[in-house]
Scaffold this active site. Structure first.
Site, PDB file in Angstrom:
ATOM      1  N   ARG A   1       0.854  -1.181   0.000  1.00 33.17           N
ATOM      2  CA  ARG A   1       0.000   0.000   0.000  1.00 33.17           C
ATOM      3  C   ARG A   1       0.895   1.239   0.000  1.00 33.17           C
ATOM      4  O   ARG A   1       1.969   1.244   0.607  1.00 33.17           O
ATOM      5  CB  ARG A   1      -0.911   0.031   1.237  1.00 33.17           C
ATOM      6  CG  ARG A   1      -2.071  -0.946   1.185  1.00 33.17           C
ATOM      7  CD  ARG A   1      -3.118  -0.534   0.151  1.00 33.17           C
ATOM      8  NE  ARG A   1      -4.314  -1.359   0.189  1.00 33.17           N
ATOM      9  CZ  ARG A   1      -4.499  -2.449  -0.545  1.00 33.17           C
ATOM     10  NH1 ARG A   1      -3.549  -2.854  -1.367  1.00 33.17           N
ATOM     11  NH2 ARG A   1      -5.634  -3.130  -0.469  1.00 33.17           N
TER      12      ARG A   1
ATOM     13  N   HIS B   1      -1.343   0.465  -9.758  1.00 29.69           N
ATOM     14  CA  HIS B   1      -1.908  -0.507  -8.809  1.00 29.69           C
ATOM     15  C   HIS B   1      -2.497  -1.706  -9.564  1.00 29.69           C
ATOM     16  O   HIS B   1      -3.696  -1.981  -9.497  1.00 29.69           O
ATOM     17  CB  HIS B   1      -2.972   0.144  -7.930  1.00 29.69           C
ATOM     18  CG  HIS B   1      -3.222  -0.602  -6.650  1.00 29.69           C
ATOM     19  ND1 HIS B   1      -3.638  -0.002  -5.493  1.00 29.69           N
ATOM     20  CD2 HIS B   1      -3.110  -1.931  -6.346  1.00 29.69           C
ATOM     21  CE1 HIS B   1      -3.783  -0.901  -4.537  1.00 29.69           C
ATOM     22  NE2 HIS B   1      -3.456  -2.087  -5.035  1.00 29.69           N
TER      23      HIS B   1
ATOM     24  N   GLU C   1      -4.137   7.631  -5.114  1.00 32.08           N
ATOM     25  CA  GLU C   1      -4.049   6.958  -6.425  1.00 32.08           C
ATOM     26  C   GLU C   1      -5.155   7.466  -7.327  1.00 32.08           C
ATOM     27  O   GLU C   1      -6.330   7.355  -6.953  1.00 32.08           O
ATOM     28  CB  GLU C   1      -4.158   5.434  -6.256  1.00 32.08           C
ATOM     29  CG  GLU C   1      -2.979   4.821  -5.555  1.00 32.08           C
ATOM     30  CD  GLU C   1      -3.130   3.324  -5.308  1.00 32.08           C
ATOM     31  OE1 GLU C   1      -2.124   2.695  -4.920  1.00 32.08           O
ATOM     32  OE2 GLU C   1      -4.234   2.782  -5.483  1.00 32.08           O
TER      33      GLU C   1
END
Length: 328
Positions: free
Chosen positions: A244, A292, A273
């Site tokens: 993360r 991601h 993000e």
């Protein structure tokens, strides 16, 4: 069984920017009556009692107290993915609602991503691609060099199922593998991948050519890697994050990369993000950032949906739950 007789599952939407992928919706419809947030909000009174499950896909829908109070028959929130830092587990549990995740589906693709980032950064693949396709390139420089992964030292912080699978892959590159974890692995597990335990994270940071972060985001791991930790790393080392974004102090990372405190970084996760388009991390040439995509494969998405479905059905049918997440 008619659609109305199937247990209702709440989702954000189908398709679009944030909705459940169409092919996953097909899987869900075999067992559930899908109800989108739009449908729910337009007819709360009639629909609320039909919803027994919520399928959380890419962190959505947001689970807050207001939503929980409006779903009197909710029994389970099934998260697609392993990380549940976006869910308030204690609050959800106070409503008598179970939370599940999908750890088995994510381990292999996320470990693959960790290796991909390590190799891409070591051999400067992104820069190399840009040079190779640039209209301004007249020749390839002979002094344009990367570093080798083979026989290098890899330090894995977080040796759960994903971290262990990273170690399995790294062994094929004859890497020296160090790891730091809350709990030490069994001796047989260490020997199977040739991993050496570092009780102190500082020892791992000082010795590693590549440091890979594979931890859950918790209050204890928030900004686990900051200015002090980056300063302990070799100036030739690379930091890789597949966990993360908030596990790293990004301001400290910008400074470390700008001042060559470490060689490079490769991140599949950031906070937020995506990053703001003027963020200093985006202006550096010794970093790779991907959107991601650790679990973004056709196979993983399908497996996560199936695992989430199995969890929801287990809760609704009173069977043992394959992957329940408990509040700490």
């Amino acid at each position: 069984m008619a659609k109305e007789e199937l247990p209702g599952v709440l989702i954000l939407d189908i398709g679009g920017t944030h909705g459940v992928l169409e092919n996953l919706a097909v899987l869900l419809r075999k067992h559930f009556h899908l109800i989108t947030m739009k449908e729910f909000l337009e007819n709360k009174e009639e629909i609320s009692k039909k919803i027994q499950s919520v399928f959380v896909f890419e962190y959505r829908p947001t689970i807050d107290r207001e939503l929980l109070e409006s779903l009197p028959n909710l029994k389970v929130i099934a998260n697609s993915g392993v990380g549940v830092d976006h869910l308030d587990l204690k609050m959800i549990s106070s409503f008598g609602v179970k939370v599940t995740n999908t750890p088995h589906a994510v381990a292999d693709p996320t470990a693959d991503m960790g290796m991909a980032l390590m190799l891409a950064s070591a051999r400067r693949l992104v820069e190399g691609c840009q040079i190779a396709i640039s209209p301004d390139t007249k020749h390839f420089a002979v002094d344009w060099l990367g570093v080798e992964v083979t026989r290098a030292t890899l330090g894995i912080i977080g040796m759960g199922s994903i971290g262990y699978k990273v170690a399995q892959r790294a062994r094929a590159f004859n890497m020296r593998i160090l790891y730091h974890n809350r709990n030490r692995r069994r001796k047989e597990e260490e020997e199977a991948v040739g991993a050496h335990y570092c009780e102190k994270m500082e020892d791992l940071l000082q010795q590693s050519d590549f440091v890979m972060l594979v931890v859950n985001l918790t209050p204890e791991t928030h900004k686990l890697i900051g200015k002090k930790e980056l300063g302990l790393m070799k100036p030739t080392a690379t930091l890789i994050n597949i966990s993360r974004g908030a596990v790293i102090d990004q301001d400290a990372l910008v400074e470390a990369l700008q001042n060559k405190v470490i060689r490079a970084a490769a991140l599949d996760v950031t906070y937020p993000e995506p990053l703001p388009r003027d963020h200093p991390l985006l202006k550096l040439n010794n970093i790779i950032i991907t959107p991601h995509i650790g679990t973004a494969t056709i196979q993983a998405m399908h497996m996560m949906a199936e695992e989430a479905i199995a969890n929801m059905l287990a809760v609704l049918n009173g069977h043992p739950i394959p992957s329940e997440v408990f509040p700490k």
